[in-house]
Design an enzyme around this catalytic site. Structure first.
Site, PDB file in Angstrom:
ATOM      1  N   HIS A 189      -7.554   4.370 -15.221  1.00  0.00           N
ATOM      2  CA  HIS A 189      -6.433   4.510 -14.290  1.00  0.00           C
ATOM      3  C   HIS A 189      -5.955   3.184 -13.718  1.00  0.00           C
ATOM      4  CE1 HIS A 189      -8.244   8.583 -14.324  1.00  0.00           C
ATOM      5  NE2 HIS A 189      -6.995   9.000 -14.182  1.00  0.00           N
TER       6      HIS A 189
ATOM      7  N   SER B  16      -9.453  12.667 -17.335  1.00  0.00           N
ATOM      8  CA  SER B  16      -9.249  12.639 -15.886  1.00  0.00           C
ATOM      9  C   SER B  16      -9.690  13.982 -15.316  1.00  0.00           C
ATOM     10  CB  SER B  16      -7.792  12.303 -15.581  1.00  0.00           C
ATOM     11  OG  SER B  16      -7.624  11.959 -14.238  1.00  0.00           O
ATOM     12  N   ASP B  17      -8.785  14.741 -14.717  1.00  0.00           N
ATOM     13  CA  ASP B  17      -9.185  16.056 -14.224  1.00  0.00           C
ATOM     14  C   ASP B  17      -9.522  16.994 -15.375  1.00  0.00           C
ATOM     15  OD1 ASP B  17      -9.768  17.541 -11.963  1.00  0.00           O
ATOM     16  OD2 ASP B  17      -7.799  18.488 -11.866  1.00  0.00           O
TER      17      ASP B  17
ATOM     18  N   GLY C  11      -4.889  15.511 -13.829  1.00  0.00           N
ATOM     19  CA  GLY C  11      -4.114  15.856 -12.646  1.00  0.00           C
ATOM     20  C   GLY C  11      -5.028  16.110 -11.473  1.00  0.00           C
TER      21      GLY C  11
END
Length: 1008
Positions: free
Chosen positions: A696, A914-915, A867
């Site tokens: 990120h 990520s999520d 997300g």
């Protein structure tokens, strides 16, 4: 001139590369580079044809946030477009012959991460998909085919070891079967076959260097020893190898085992480095009013002007600067924050006084009405008050949960109020005195925000989401809180609320703030709850209420505009003041209001009803043409690089893990003198961000100073050229959901009704004898002349799709769902979740509500882009069915209602991140079912993307590191291992086999 060189390619004695946003060709014999493109956009990744007479390359466009890209070929000085994929995620990997290239693109795939290889004829643009499935690179030599999967160039995440790390597969029989060939503890990229060895770049030993193995994947050798900058973007002609490193091109000769840096002197005018004027309104992000002055910030520069006439004066430093959080002082000077996060006073006379105190990253600033004191908050979650005259600073408060972003001064300049984060999603309103005394006005159990004082000092206004009145969800069995924000006021003295006046008129003489009993003097406004986001008290009993419309979040793109209402405290009425407002601010005495609209600024007296239909002074329009924004890119780029570095230093989640960050900035600053374009700056910024070796760490540019991209319309179908009939025959029509926008092929629209086998002869009267998509560029509607399968002529008008991705995604999902139903005889349902944001939330429930009643579910999170809603979806999957409710008529109803079946099987892959990583981990952790597929992406240090550079580039810093009780920080840069590893091999794609989905069905049926 020594410039910045990228994306080299070699063919014999010729080297092609990108610099100054163009393609250059260099002969190793004379070392004189020649520019072979000019102004197409950003021309990158060139590949030289076997004869050396043609060069194929990608052109990307980025203009004011709009992006696109496609493949071009240049020959004899003429460049022409070859493909119309409409995606910047397309690149040439090599030439098959003098007339054919191999292009890797995400064209007609359901996900941007899913790229495949096409054989493209450079003469007519006809493209044929190669049968190797998902890949990111390919090299072919006789019967040996080596493909890469995973990342090829990842400058913003060095040292990457997660599930999407590059790996090599090999076929030794012309592509009939493949086996995994090279997989190291790092990223393997850019495979090249030279002799009997496969060369590639890898950073498994820390820094990316050149390596090779034999054709059995053994005998690993290292050929370069770079220790500072990464080797990137390697290419070979089968004899020699070139790659880039820190803006230089290196040539490696495997036969001689020799390495040399090419000494290139580039004869370029650096046009994009020249000074220029830019739009005021496009880059304006702050505007305030006080007295007779308006101050604004655009492109990082501060300007001061009178509202209606006179000059616009640029304050402070003129170039290479970024001012922010500006406020106009009573004397007309401006206070703000400079690049060094120092408070600075910018005088009308051009002076600049820096207040040399270190407050950390200053997030918000508010000056007292007398201009002598400053409230400021920082990234350390602190709130400070600073007294300008005596240089005294006092820490007022510090949260343990979030930034303190909203505060306001009492008109006496001694008291102030602020919204204080009390918990993970609770805030209270506090009142404080400059001597440090703090009083909590509201309880810490609600969400209170936007404090604003009445300019007469009688009341404190604020908003609160405290009155929770649920509404029924219209689709799923759930309740939600849609309109919950209400305005409140605090009576600051011992007098009546304005909403409860006595029989005899009471005057308010004592306007001192009385603390005792203040928590009992909080009164709601007599208005309905709404989606209010800001309240502001103004002169003459006016209160402004700003709200955003409640609308679907999936369709929300770009800037959001709200509704500004005014409440009259004397008449107890509320009416619309202005609509489609971006933001607003009041003058220090709260007598004037400045509206920021989409394309202008407007100034009004708070008692004046604005006339937004008028122009000029009558309509309150501030003439911004007086503001001339002059930019010197060289200085601006240096400031942007430093700010990016500093933001990382201030916000990265672990100060200890970034302890050597001070040495990073000079390493990349020394490259700045060599760059010529904004695109090249992006390359340097991304490389610097990558030094965190953390997920990120993004840089998302807004404009590369290119032409504006033109969209390529879609017909929602596949075609092949019929040579005999000179037309494009429809071979496949994508079937999605005809009730959803962008999810139906326009060829099946009412009145059109074309079918597979029909042949398109002409588009808008032009014979379709070139690439069919070349006729669809920048089109909304087209007229098709068609020969039907019955041999009849037919003319239809078609409204083309702007983006086929939604249709193709829906087709893929529905095909999978039908397959699961068929293979399980209706016992299993299928759900795909494309991300953990608004689309993913909607997709989950769209499918869940029609599938949950079945005996089992296949939950597919492959290609999940991440997300923040994984917890919301897991809640639903954790609610297990334990029985049924039997009605007199109809089928039994699962209990609890809308609960999940007991049998779940999850599918994940290397592109779930990520999520999506977190969902995959918790699916296993909660023992919801067996998880199969491949190791996930491995990026779980989250971000709060709130910073833009002066040219509207988004910059992120990894701020929140996920630590789970049993694996600690172990998901980051590794990923989540499935319970059962299932690969989809290239030959599986060729035979249309989804081995992961097949395994999921098999496991679920066994459990049933």
């Amino acid at each position: 001139m020594k410039a910045y060189y990228m994306y080299p390619d070699i063919r014999g004695d010729l080297i092609a590369f990108t610099s100054d946003d163009d393609i250059w060709l260099l002969s190793l014999k004379d070392m004189k580079p020649i520019r072979i493109t000019s102004g197409l956009g950003v021309s990158i990744r060139p590949k030289i044809s076997p004869s050396g007479k043609k060069v194929a390359f990608t052109v990307i466009w980025l203009k004011s946030g709009k992006q696109g890209g496609d493949i071009y070929v240049v020959e004899d000085g003429q460049a022409r477009r070859v493909t119309y994929f409409g995606s910047r995620n397309s690149r040439v990997v090599g030439w098959i012959s003098e007339d054919e290239i191999i292009v890797i693109t995400d064209f007609h795939t359901p996900f941007a991460q899913w790229t495949e290889a096409y054989k493209v004829n450079v003469n007519n643009g006809v493209a044929e998909k190669l049968p190797f499935g998902m890949l990111s690179n390919i090299v072919i030599k006789d019967d040996v085919i080596v493909i890469a999967r995973g990342y090829q160039d990842l400058p913003n995440w060095k040292g990457y070891k997660g599930g999407t790390k590059g790996e090599l597969w090999i076929s030794r029989n012309g592509g009939k079967t493949f086996e995994k060939f090279v997989s190291l503890d790092g990223n393997v990229s850019w495979p090249m076959i030279v002799g009997n060895r496969v060369y590639f770049l890898s950073d498994h030993e820390g820094i990316s260097n050149l390596y090779s193995v034999d054709l059995e994947g053994k005998d690993l050798k290292r050929h370069t020893n770079f220790t500072d900058y990464y080797c990137r973007n390697a290419s070979s002609d089968g004899k020699k190898i070139v790659f880039q490193n820190a803006g230089d091109i290196y040539l490696y000769d495997p036969e001689k085992d020799s390495l040399s840096k090419l000494d290139i002197d580039l004869p370029t005018d650096r046009k994009k480095r020249q000074p220029k004027f830019v739009s005021v309104i496009e880059y304006m992000n702050e505007a305030v009013v006080n007295g007779n002055y308006i101050a604004l910030v655009t492109r990082g520069k501060a300007f001061l002007m009178r509202p209606w006439d006179g000059p616009a004066v640029q304050l402070g430093k003129k170039q290479g600067v970024k001012y922010r959080q500006i406020q106009v002082l009573p004397n007309g000077d401006v206070i703000g924050v400079n690049d060094e996060d120092k408070l600075v006073i910018l005088g009308k006379d051009g002076s600049e006084k820096v207040i040399n105190r270190d407050f950390g990253r200053i997030e918000r600033v508010k000056v007292s009405p007398d201009g002598k004191k400053v409230l400021l908050s920082n990234n350390k979650l602190e709130l400070w008050v600073y007294e300008i005259d005596n240089d005294n600073a006092r820490l007022i408060d510090k949260s343990e949960y979030d930034l303190i972003l909203e505060f306001d001064w009492h008109p006496n300049g001694e008291w102030f109020a602020y919204a204080f984060p009390e918990g993970y999603h609770t805030q209270s309103i506090k009142l404080a005195h400059i001597d440090g005394k703090v009083v909590r006005i509201t309880t810490p159990y609600g969400y209170d925000f936007s404090p604003s004082f009445d300019p007469d000092g009688r009341y404190l206004y604020f908003l609160a989401a405290r009155h929770l009145d649920p509404t029924n969800d219209k689709v799923i069995f759930n309740l939600s809180f849609q309109r919950v924000v209400k305005p409140y006021l605090v009576v600051l003295g011992n007098y009546y609320s304005p909403f409860n006046q006595p029989l005899d008129e009471a005057s308010i003489n004592d306007k001192n703030v009385i603390i005792e009993g203040i928590e009992d003097r909080v009164v709601p406004f007599p208005v309905e709850e709404e989606n209010y986001v800001q309240i502001a008290g103004a002169k003459n009993n006016k209160i402004f209420l700003f709200s955003y419309p409640i609308r679907g979040l999936r369709s929300q793109t770009g800037d959001v505009f709200g509704r500004l209402e005014v409440y009259d405290l004397e008449n107890k009425t509320k009416e619309l003041y202005a609509d489609n407002v971006s933001s607003f601010s009041l003058s220090s005495d709260k007598s004037k209001i400045l509206l920021m609209l989409k394309d202008n600024l407007r100034l009004f007296d708070v008692n004046t009803k604005p006339d937004l239909n008028s122009t000029g002074r009558k309509g309150g329009v501030v003439d911004l043409s007086r503001v001339k924004v002059y930019v010197e890119p060289e200085k601006e780029w240096r400031q942007m690089l430093k700010e990016t570095w500093k933001l990382m230093k201030q916000n990265y989640w672990s100060e200890e893990r970034l302890k050597n960050w001070d040495s990073v900035l000079p390493k990349y600053e020394r490259l700045l003198d060599r760059i010529s374009t904004r695109f090249e700056l992006s390359d340097i910024i991304q490389e610097m961000q990558g030094e965190t070796r953390t997920s990120h760490s993004y840089e998302t540019a807004y404009d590369y100073d290119t032409p504006e991209p033109l969209s390529v319309g879609g017909l929602g179908a596949e075609f092949e050229y019929d040579e005999n009939n000179k037309c494009y025959r429809i071979t496949k029509i994508y079937v999605g959901d005809s009730t959803n926008e962008n999810e139906r092929s326009p060829l099946r629209d009412p009145g059109v009704q074309l079918n597979v086998g029909d042949c398109i002869k002409a588009i808008d009267g032009e014979e379709a004898n070139d690439n069919i998509y070349s006729h669809l560029i920048n089109k909304d509607q087209v007229i098709l002349d068609v020969i039907t399968t019955e041999g009849k002529s037919k003319r239809v008008t078609v409204k083309v799709l702007k983006d086929e991705r939604f249709l193709i995604y829906r087709y893929w999902v529905e095909k999978n769902r039908e397959y699961v139903h068929e293979k399980s005889k209706g016992r299993l349902g299928y759900i795909h979740i494309p991300d953990m944001m608004y689309q993913g939330f909607a997709e989950f429930y769209r499918l869940f509500m029609s599938e949950f009643h079945r005996e089992g579910l296949v939950v597919d999170v492959r290609f999940n882009r991440g997300g923040f809603v994984s917890g919301l979806l897991l809640e639903k999957l954790l609610l297990k069915r334990v029985g049924y409710d039997y009605p007199r008529n109809g089928k039994p109803i699962p209990m609890p209602y809308f609960s999940s079946p007991k049998v779940l099987v999850g599918i994940t892959n290397e592109h779930a991140g990520s999520d999506g990583d977190i969902f995959s981990f918790l699916f296993k952790k909660y023992k919801l079912g067996v998880l199969i597929g491949r190791r996930t992406w491995g990026g779980v240090v989250g971000i709060r993307p709130r910073y833009r550079l002066v040219d509207k580039t988004y910059i992120s810093q990894p701020e929140f590191a996920v630590n789970f009780e049993d694996v600690g920080f172990g998901i980051e840069n590794y990923g989540v291992d499935p319970d059962i590893v299932v690969e989809i091999k290239p030959e599986d794609y060729a035979n249309n086999r989804d081995t992961q989905l097949d395994m999921a069905i098999e496991l679920a049926l066994k459990q049933l």
